[in-house]
Design an enzyme around this catalytic site. Structure first.
Site, PDB file in Angstrom:
ATOM      1  N   GLN A 151      47.566  36.650  37.356  1.00 37.81           N
ATOM      2  CA  GLN A 151      47.309  36.781  38.798  1.00 37.81           C
ATOM      3  C   GLN A 151      47.701  35.462  39.468  1.00 37.81           C
ATOM      4  O   GLN A 151      47.010  34.463  39.282  1.00 37.81           O
ATOM      5  CB  GLN A 151      45.823  37.070  39.000  1.00 37.81           C
ATOM      6  CG  GLN A 151      45.348  37.162  40.423  1.00 37.81           C
ATOM      7  CD  GLN A 151      43.806  37.170  40.499  1.00 37.81           C
ATOM      8  OE1 GLN A 151      43.136  36.804  39.535  1.00 37.81           O
ATOM      9  NE2 GLN A 151      43.262  37.554  41.637  1.00 37.81           N
ATOM     10  N   GLY A 152      48.778  35.461  40.223  1.00 37.43           N
ATOM     11  CA  GLY A 152      49.262  34.225  40.858  1.00 37.43           C
ATOM     12  C   GLY A 152      48.793  34.134  42.299  1.00 37.43           C
ATOM     13  O   GLY A 152      49.566  34.388  43.233  1.00 37.43           O
TER      14      GLY A 152
ATOM     15  N   SER B  79      45.891  31.475  43.377  1.00 39.98           N
ATOM     16  CA  SER B  79      45.470  30.106  43.737  1.00 39.98           C
ATOM     17  C   SER B  79      46.628  29.107  43.663  1.00 39.98           C
ATOM     18  O   SER B  79      47.529  29.228  42.829  1.00 39.98           O
ATOM     19  CB  SER B  79      44.384  29.620  42.772  1.00 39.98           C
ATOM     20  OG  SER B  79      43.321  30.532  42.746  1.00 39.98           O
TER      21      SER B  79
ATOM     22  N   SER C 271      45.373  32.246  34.853  1.00 38.66           N
ATOM     23  CA  SER C 271      44.902  32.587  33.509  1.00 38.66           C
ATOM     24  C   SER C 271      45.953  33.403  32.767  1.00 38.66           C
ATOM     25  O   SER C 271      46.527  34.342  33.336  1.00 38.66           O
ATOM     26  CB  SER C 271      43.616  33.406  33.583  1.00 38.66           C
ATOM     27  OG  SER C 271      42.623  32.700  34.281  1.00 38.66           O
TER      28      SER C 271
ATOM     29  N   GLU D   2      38.085  42.693  41.909  1.00 45.35           N
ATOM     30  CA  GLU D   2      37.687  41.549  41.075  1.00 45.35           C
ATOM     31  C   GLU D   2      36.189  41.271  41.219  1.00 45.35           C
ATOM     32  O   GLU D   2      35.515  40.915  40.257  1.00 45.35           O
ATOM     33  CB  GLU D   2      38.496  40.314  41.500  1.00 45.35           C
ATOM     34  CG  GLU D   2      38.352  39.150  40.547  1.00 45.35           C
ATOM     35  CD  GLU D   2      39.322  38.013  40.836  1.00 45.35           C
ATOM     36  OE1 GLU D   2      39.828  37.922  41.986  1.00 45.35           O
ATOM     37  OE2 GLU D   2      39.586  37.216  39.926  1.00 45.35           O
TER      38      GLU D   2
ATOM     39  N   GLU E 243      29.343  29.579  46.637  1.00 49.14           N
ATOM     40  CA  GLU E 243      29.221  29.264  48.077  1.00 49.14           C
ATOM     41  C   GLU E 243      29.962  30.316  48.902  1.00 49.14           C
ATOM     42  O   GLU E 243      29.460  30.777  49.934  1.00 49.14           O
ATOM     43  CB  GLU E 243      29.803  27.869  48.377  1.00 49.14           C
ATOM     44  CG  GLU E 243      29.002  26.707  47.815  1.00 49.14           C
ATOM     45  CD  GLU E 243      29.204  26.496  46.308  1.00 49.14           C
ATOM     46  OE1 GLU E 243      30.159  27.058  45.734  1.00 49.14           O
ATOM     47  OE2 GLU E 243      28.391  25.782  45.695  1.00 49.14           O
TER      48      GLU E 243
HETATM   49  C1  LIG Z   1      38.240  30.162  34.483  1.00 52.19           C
HETATM   50  C2  LIG Z   1      39.016  30.341  35.751  1.00 52.19           C
HETATM   51  C3  LIG Z   1      40.074  31.223  35.770  1.00 52.19           C
HETATM   52  C4  LIG Z   1      40.816  31.371  36.931  1.00 52.19           C
HETATM   53  N1  LIG Z   1      41.891  32.232  36.908  1.00 52.19           N
HETATM   54  C5  LIG Z   1      42.649  32.372  38.005  1.00 52.19           C
HETATM   55  C6  LIG Z   1      43.808  33.224  37.979  1.00 52.19           C
HETATM   56  O1  LIG Z   1      44.122  33.834  36.961  1.00 52.19           O
HETATM   57  N2  LIG Z   1      44.567  33.299  39.078  1.00 52.19           N
HETATM   58  C7  LIG Z   1      44.256  32.630  40.229  1.00 52.19           C
HETATM   59  O2  LIG Z   1      44.976  32.786  41.204  1.00 52.19           O
HETATM   60  N3  LIG Z   1      43.180  31.798  40.297  1.00 52.19           N
HETATM   61  C8  LIG Z   1      42.376  31.666  39.203  1.00 52.19           C
HETATM   62  N4  LIG Z   1      41.281  30.836  39.232  1.00 52.19           N
HETATM   63  C9  LIG Z   1      41.066  30.021  40.426  1.00 52.19           C
HETATM   64  C10 LIG Z   1      39.889  30.420  41.287  1.00 52.19           C
HETATM   65  O3  LIG Z   1      40.172  31.598  41.997  1.00 52.19           O
HETATM   66  C11 LIG Z   1      39.609  29.239  42.223  1.00 52.19           C
HETATM   67  O4  LIG Z   1      39.203  28.147  41.417  1.00 52.19           O
HETATM   68  C12 LIG Z   1      38.542  29.566  43.230  1.00 52.19           C
HETATM   69  O5  LIG Z   1      39.003  30.514  44.148  1.00 52.19           O
HETATM   70  C13 LIG Z   1      38.074  28.292  43.990  1.00 52.19           C
HETATM   71  O6  LIG Z   1      39.156  27.643  44.533  1.00 52.19           O
HETATM   72  P1  LIG Z   1      39.407  26.069  44.286  1.00 52.19           P
HETATM   73  O7  LIG Z   1      39.305  25.817  42.811  1.00 52.19           O
HETATM   74  O8  LIG Z   1      40.688  25.709  44.949  1.00 52.19           O
HETATM   75  O9  LIG Z   1      38.205  25.342  44.952  1.00 52.19           O
HETATM   76  P2  LIG Z   1      37.995  25.029  46.556  1.00 52.19           P
HETATM   77  O10 LIG Z   1      38.315  26.272  47.319  1.00 52.19           O
HETATM   78  O11 LIG Z   1      38.783  23.790  46.842  1.00 52.19           O
HETATM   79  O12 LIG Z   1      36.479  24.739  46.589  1.00 52.19           O
HETATM   80  C14 LIG Z   1      35.905  23.479  46.236  1.00 52.19           C
HETATM   81  C15 LIG Z   1      34.417  23.536  46.534  1.00 52.19           C
HETATM   82  O13 LIG Z   1      34.218  23.752  47.962  1.00 52.19           O
HETATM   83  C16 LIG Z   1      33.402  24.893  48.183  1.00 52.19           C
HETATM   84  N5  LIG Z   1      33.875  25.624  49.364  1.00 52.19           N
HETATM   85  C17 LIG Z   1      35.153  25.970  49.660  1.00 52.19           C
HETATM   86  N6  LIG Z   1      35.200  26.658  50.832  1.00 52.19           N
HETATM   87  C18 LIG Z   1      33.928  26.760  51.273  1.00 52.19           C
HETATM   88  C19 LIG Z   1      33.318  27.368  52.420  1.00 52.19           C
HETATM   89  N7  LIG Z   1      34.051  28.005  53.327  1.00 52.19           N
HETATM   90  N8  LIG Z   1      31.969  27.295  52.535  1.00 52.19           N
HETATM   91  C20 LIG Z   1      31.208  26.656  51.616  1.00 52.19           C
HETATM   92  N9  LIG Z   1      31.729  26.056  50.514  1.00 52.19           N
HETATM   93  C21 LIG Z   1      33.064  26.106  50.351  1.00 52.19           C
HETATM   94  C22 LIG Z   1      33.593  25.758  46.942  1.00 52.19           C
HETATM   95  O14 LIG Z   1      32.487  26.633  46.759  1.00 52.19           O
HETATM   96  C23 LIG Z   1      33.710  24.706  45.844  1.00 52.19           C
HETATM   97  O15 LIG Z   1      32.424  24.286  45.443  1.00 52.19           O
HETATM   98  C24 LIG Z   1      40.499  30.646  38.098  1.00 52.19           C
HETATM   99  C25 LIG Z   1      39.401  29.765  38.082  1.00 52.19           C
HETATM  100  C26 LIG Z   1      38.676  29.610  36.930  1.00 52.19           C
HETATM  101  C27 LIG Z   1      37.523  28.659  36.924  1.00 52.19           C
END
Ligand SMILES: Cc1cc2nc3c(=O)[nH]c(=O)nc-3n(C[C@H](O)[C@H](O)[C@H](O)COP(=O)(O)OP(=O)(O)OC[C@H]3O[C@@H](n4cnc5c(N)ncnc54)[C@H](O)[C@@H]3O)c2cc1C
Length: 395
Positions: A131-132, A134, A166, A249, A380
């Site tokens: 899934q592309g 993020s 992933s 999801e 969050e």
């Molecule tokens: C094990 C694992 C597998 C994954 N697999 C995939 C995958 O296959 N494909 C894919 O596309 N992605 C994947 N992801 C990514 C995942 O979708 C993102 O990590 C997730 O959406 C959070 O985005 P970020 O890491 O950029 O954090 P950010 O969005 O930068 O968030 C950082 C912090 O800020 C907080 N925050 C952000 N916005 C708000 C708001 N509006 N209000 C309050 N708090 C906020 C968040 O809760 C977090 O604590 C995976 C993640 C993990 C951990």
């Protein structure tokens, strides 16, 4: 909703049980016998097991019959997942993007040719998907993504970077969201594509997680040509498709079954871990904690049934899926914390060391459970959704 099985549902439950009894791979998929270590072996194992489920008529249980599924009701699907978790059947997480996200998304938005090309292969475990979504600057705020898709003749040419993808290193295909109209408002200029991961211009860098495994990756796209017929939904209409994928999801309604099965293991751990002259389960504080988990799991199960009943009525997973996701992911972490509290420092010894308990299962689970409050939307973000879309609170 009727909480006890109807005679028909009881028959269905027994059918699932007896098939699993007859077909479960010897000792595989249980904590005492983890799946193979080597990634390639795990991929082969997951594909072979999925094929067995497919041949047995259990793949795509709740997909429509015309899409190759069994057209089972939501309740039957919950029953299947409950029995599957009780039997500790193998976790086919490697194939989960295809089965739980891409398949249902294609059923909703795919062209006839896309459905014919992919659905049966996904169910049979022949195609592994990633899934592309993020990007380094776009996670919770997905609509700020910058990977470009430029229209050139019969192709959409993709350039940019995805992260946390992933299983990308094992994937045959990727469900990829790109920006095709940079001038449009953020949500309006996106498109969803099906990308063959063997296309020239794709490079993949695995990222090592704190569990020691490397399941997710950075994926770089350098002028990757994607045929126009691989567009899912409307050009620039990708946000609608994104919302569909995310609702599948977050809408998973059977996590209670997995956690109930894990609570049994936790109770067993407390009963056999020495503490003073007895075992950890003699400690009233440990007992109280286990009872608290049991209570929360009953609430989670009832909430899952309520959500399943709503889904059966409406056909669409609603925003209340966020309450389930929030509840199970945080409970999961507290249960894994409790296991390591029971074990003390020995609980932190990883697999492969002589001092590891249950071959490092609890240490691995403690670390892996941290991911649950991040993927599929952080806690969050779930709280924001509950506040706005479930409770109707003002911004
Ligand atoms: C094990 C694992 C597998 C994954 N697999 C995939 C995958 O296959 N494909 C894919 O596309 N992605 C994947 N992801 C990514 C995942 O979708 C993102 O990590 C997730 O959406 C959070 O985005 P970020 O890491 O950029 O954090 P950010 O969005 O930068 O968030 C950082 C912090 O800020 C907080 N925050 C952000 N916005 C708000 C708001 N509006 N209000 C309050 N708090 C906020 C968040 O809760 C977090 O604590 C995976 C993640 C993990 C951990």
């Amino acid at each position: 909703m009727e909480l006890r099985d109807t005679p028909e549902q009881a028959r269905f439950r027994e059918e699932v049980r007896s098939w699993l009894r007859a077909n479960l791979p010897e000792g595989r998929g249980t904590p005492a016998h983890p799946e193979p270590d080597a990634a390639e072996e795990r991929v082969a194992f997951a594909k072979a097991w999925q094929r067995k489920l497919y041949d047995g008529g259990w793949a795509g249980l709740d997909w429509p019959i015309e899409a190759g599924g069994r057209g089972a009701s939501v309740t039957e699907s919950v029953i299947f997942h409950e029995e599957y978790a009780r039997a500790r059947a193998p976790d086919v997480i490697l194939l989960s993007v295809g089965i739980h996200l891409v398949g249902p998304t294609l059923v909703a938005h795919g062209t006839r040719a896309q459905k014919e090309r992919h659905l049966a292969r996904i169910l049979a475990g022949e195609e592994l998907w990633c899934q592309g979504f993020s990007e380094p600057g776009a996670g919770s705020d997905l609509a700020s993504l910058r990977t470009r898709g430029e229209l050139r003749g019969h192709e959409i040419v993709v350039t940019g970077q995805k992260i946390w993808t992933s299983f990308a290193q094992h994937a045959d295909w990727c469900l990829l969201v790109v920006r095709t109209d940079p001038e449009a408002a953020r949500h309006a200029g996106l498109s969803m594509l099906l990308v063959d991961m063997r296309s020239p211009g794709i490079s993949i860098q695995p990222l090592r997680e704190m569990t020691g495994e490397a399941w997710f990756n950075q994926v770089f796209f350098d002028e990757v040509g994607v045929p126009r017929e691989n567009l899912v939904g409307e050009l620039h209409g990708g946000w609608d498709v994104v919302i569909t994928t995310l609702s599948f999801e977050r809408g998973s309604s059977a996590q209670h079954a997995r956690l109930e099965s894990e609570l049994e293991l936790l109770v067993d751990l407390a009963r056999r871990t020495p503490r003073g002259d007895g075992v950890a389960a003699d400690d009233p504080l440990v007992r109280q904690k286990l009872a608290q988990f049991e209570t929360e799991l009953m609430i989670l199960r009832m909430s899952a049934y309520r959500s399943a009943a709503a889904l059966e009525r409406t056909g669409i997973p609603g925003p209340e899926g966020s309450t389930l996701k929030l509840a199970w992911s945080e409970l999961d972490q507290r249960m894994k914390d409790a296991a390591v509290e029971i074990l003390g420092p020995a609980g932190l010894v990883p697999r492969g060391n002589a001092a590891a308990v249950d071959d490092g299962h609890w240490c691995h689970e403690l670390l892996w459970s941290r991911a649950a409050t991040i993927y599929a939307g952080t806690s969050e973000v779930q709280r924001n959704i509950i506040a706005r879309r479930v409770l109707g609170m003002p911004r």
